[in-house]
Structures are given as C-alpha cells and as structure tokens.
Design an enzyme around this catalytic site. Structure first.
Site, mmCIF file in Angstrom:
data_model
loop_
_atom_site.group_PDB
_atom_site.id
_atom_site.type_symbol
_atom_site.label_atom_id
_atom_site.label_comp_id
_atom_site.label_asym_id
_atom_site.label_seq_id
_atom_site.Cartn_x
_atom_site.Cartn_y
_atom_site.Cartn_z
ATOM 1 N N HIS A 18 50.980 4.755 -39.432
ATOM 2 C CA HIS A 18 50.220 4.392 -38.223
ATOM 3 C C HIS A 18 49.654 2.976 -38.355
ATOM 4 O O HIS A 18 49.671 2.199 -37.412
ATOM 5 C CB HIS A 18 49.067 5.373 -37.979
ATOM 6 C CG HIS A 18 49.529 6.745 -37.579
ATOM 7 N ND1 HIS A 18 50.333 6.956 -36.490
ATOM 8 C CD2 HIS A 18 49.313 7.970 -38.115
ATOM 9 C CE1 HIS A 18 50.582 8.249 -36.371
ATOM 10 N NE2 HIS A 18 49.988 8.882 -37.359
ATOM 11 N N THR A 38 49.345 8.213 -42.345
ATOM 12 C CA THR A 38 48.322 7.264 -41.892
ATOM 13 C C THR A 38 48.775 5.820 -42.141
ATOM 14 O O THR A 38 48.534 4.933 -41.331
ATOM 15 C CB THR A 38 46.998 7.531 -42.645
ATOM 16 O OG1 THR A 38 46.697 8.907 -42.512
ATOM 17 C CG2 THR A 38 45.859 6.710 -42.097
#
Ligand code: NAD
Ligand code: ZN
Length: 351
Positions: free
Chosen positions: A47, A44
């Site tokens: 990202h 994450t």
C-alpha cells in the site's frame, strides 16, 4: 562498523521506493542495533509503495520501510541487559507508550499512542535497524531464519486463532492471503476439528489446501454459506476467523457462524460494512472481537512455543528470496497475487 548503510526508503510523497545510503542509526542507552538478516514484505508495504489514500494520510517521508524481519544483535545501549551482541532476534514493531489507559490496563497492543517501526519511524528494509530493548524478541537458534522474518504476520494469525477456544471446534477462515493461510496452519496445530476456508483467488485456494484446510470453497461459485451449514449439520461453525477485510466475506462469515459462536475480525475493510446485527449477532448470541496486532507479549510466547514444538508448517508460504537491491522485482511479484511471502536480504543472501 561502517558509518553508512543501504536502506529502502519512501523518499517523497508519491508512488515507488528508493534505495539510498543513510547513516547507520545511532542508539540510545535502552536501544538495540540489529544487523538485519532477512526481511519480508507485508501487504501494508505494498500500500505504501503504491501510495494509496491510507499511506498519504499516515506516512511522513523520508522513512525506511520494513516491519517484518529477523537479525543478529550488533550493539546494545548501556542500560540493556536482556540481550547481547550475537543474539538472534526479531522484534515487536508496535512500540507502545507505557502511560496511556490501555497500557496501564495491560493492553499494550491497543495503546493510544502506538508508533510502528517501519511506518512511523525507520524500519528494517536496511542493513541495520534500531529497536527499543523492550520490543526485542530473542529467538531460539533452532528457529529457521525464514520463519524469524515473518513472525509479525504469524503473530496476527496466532492472536486471532487463540483469542478464544479452538481445540475441538470447527473454524471458518474467510480470505486466504498470507495471514489467512497462516491462520489455517495455526488452527490445525491447535486442534481445530475442521477448518473451512473461503477464497476467491484460485492459486490461494490451492495454497489453503496445502496449509491444511479441510474444506476449501470458492464463494464466487455456488453458495459457500449453504455448503458450510450442510457440512455442520445445519449448525454453522464455532469460530469465524475473518482474514479478508472484504464486505461479502464478512457477511457470509457471520451467516456461517453458529449461534453462540465467536467471530474474530482481523481483516481491515476500506468501507463501512452493513451487517444483519439482529439475526447474525444479537439473536445468535455471538461474541464479536476486533483483533489488532499481537498481544504484548502473550502472543509472542504462544507463537514461540508452537514453532519450537514444530507444530506449524509454513513452508508452502515461502516464495522468492532476493537481495534488497532487487526490491522492484519482489514488489511486482507480490502485486500479481501469486507469491506467498517474499524475503529480501539487506546483508547478502544466506549461505
Ligand atoms: P491479503 O489482502 O493478501 O488477503 C486477503 C484475501 O482475501 C485475498 O487473498 C483475497 O483474494 C481474499 N478475498 C477477497 N474477497 C474475498 C471473498 N469475498 N471471500 C473470500 N476471500 C476473499 O491480506 P493479508 O496480508 O493476508 O491480511 C489479511 C487482512 O488483515 C487484510 O485486510 C489486512 O489489511 C489485515 N491486517 C490486519 C491487521 C490487524 O492488526 N488487524 C494486521 C495485518 C493485516
Ligand atoms: Zn499506551
């Protein structure tokens, strides 16, 4: 106690992260201030670093990232009794509201109003992090700190593997990223009879072997489903642990699942995934489960027990260790897909 600290932050909408000096968080009566020992980078975070579509909708800069960590309690608010300064801790970074329907039903991991520390508010890529005392998890000092820093993804793996029967059952892990690899180790530790794994990346396939998978297949070479069916006498696996979020892997996973089997889906696809519901779910009488986060706090209890018993060896997973200032190096390494879990140290390298 210093007034400011270094923190790795998303300072503006766009690619990249920045090291900044920010005030050390002040804590309320029910909060805990933790001095971060080690912190780990999650997919994450990659990202958010790259500022993909999901990040653009979710992240409100400026915010300090980091939700995988361990550290030592520095200070506690006046209402906090369960932990004290000096305790070695990690934390559940999903903060639930306590009031919504799911929270009232004892399903806090799917709280409607969840806030994630390190995503919605300042996280652990910093010298200090503020955590509500309810979410602090005290660690046995015997647990090594590099394990303490990756309990969040390990908890995802434990939650998925233990969402149904596993002992004496065959399992298929589709996708051997860090969480898939951890799931292999957890499934073996919990006495899965045979763990199959599929993965398209060569390096990660060799990691899957090291983590204890019995049969590792490259779905890009030959028919992986056929091989799994043959190896299970035509029956298919008892349990599918979906850890890729990839549409093809998900579809193959369902084809390789036996009638009456359990499909536990953790991987997050970016698009809708077409499934043959009639043949692969309904006629099979399959049980399909979505898996989110970690159960509060059943997963943490189970994970701690497995670690204390020395049943889960995660050593092959660990890659580089760097001081927080060298974050660019660490993120670049992870982007290459070759690194396992990279640890960053905001308060200097361990002795
Ligand atoms: P990752 O992206 O590092 O791992 C995914 C792996 O799947 C990669 O190694 C990739 O090569 C492999 N893969 C891609 N296509 C494949 C195919 N056709 N067959 C087999 N393997 C294939 O991700 P991760 O950090 O290990 O996380 C796993 C997944 O879980 C991700 O989708 C992530 O977004 C998701 N996730 C979900 C939760 C949750 O609470 N549900 C929490 C954390 C992560
Ligand atoms: Zn809630």
């Amino acid at each position: 106690m210093p007034a400011t600290m270094k923190a790795l932050r998303k300072t503006k909408a766009g690619k990249g992260l920045e090291m900044q000096a920010v005030p050390v968080p002040s804590i309320g009566p029910s909060d805990v201030l933790v001095r971060v020992k080690a912190t780990s980078i999650c997919g994450t975070d990659l990202h958010i670093y790259g500022w993909d579509r999901w990040s653009q909708g979710r992240i409100k800069p400026p915010v300090t990232l980091g939700h995988e960590f361990c550290g030592v309690v520095e200070r506690v608010g006046e209402e906090v009794a369960a932990v004290k300064p000096g305790d070695f801790v990690s934390a559940e970074m999903h903060v639930n509201c306590g009031h919504c329907h799911q929270c009232r039903m004892g399903e806090a991991h799917i709280c409607q109003n969840v806030r994630v520390i390190g995503i919605d508010q300042d996280g652990a890529f910093a010298e200090f992090v503020k955590i509500p005392a309810t979410n602090i998890w005290r660690l046995d000092p015997a647990i090594p700190e590099h394990y303490g820093a990756i309990l969040d993804p390990l908890g995802n793996a434990v939650h998925t593997v233990l969402a149904g029967a596993i002992a004496g059952h065959t399992a298929l892990v589709t996708g051997c990223g860090p969480i898939g690899l951890m799931s292999i180790a957890v499934a073996k530790a919990c006495d899965s009879s045979t763990v199959f794994a599929t993965e398209t990346n060569d390096h990660r396939r060799s990691m899957a072997k090291q983590m204890g998978a019995d049969v590792v297949l490259n779905p890009a070479e030959g028919d992986a489903v056929k091989k799994i069916l043959e190896a299970t006498g035509g029956t298919g696996v008892d349990v599918l642990l979906e850890m890729s979020g990839n549409a093809t892997a998900i579809q193959q996973g369902f084809k390789a699942l036996r009638a009456g089997g359990r499909a536990s889906l953790l991987g997050i696809p970016t698009e809708n995934v077409p499934l043959d519901l009639v043949n692969d779910v309904i006629f099979k009488g399959a049980t399909v489960q979505g898996i989110y986060g970690r159960r509060m706090y059943q997963t943490w209890v189970q994970m701690t027990a497995l670690l204390k018993a020395g049943r889960v060896n995660l050593e092959p997973l660990f890659g580089e260790r760097v001081v927080l200032e060298k974050f660019e190096e660490a993120f670049a390494k992870l982007q290459s897909g070759l690194a396992g879990k990279i640890l960053m140290y905001p308060n200097g390298m361990p002795k």
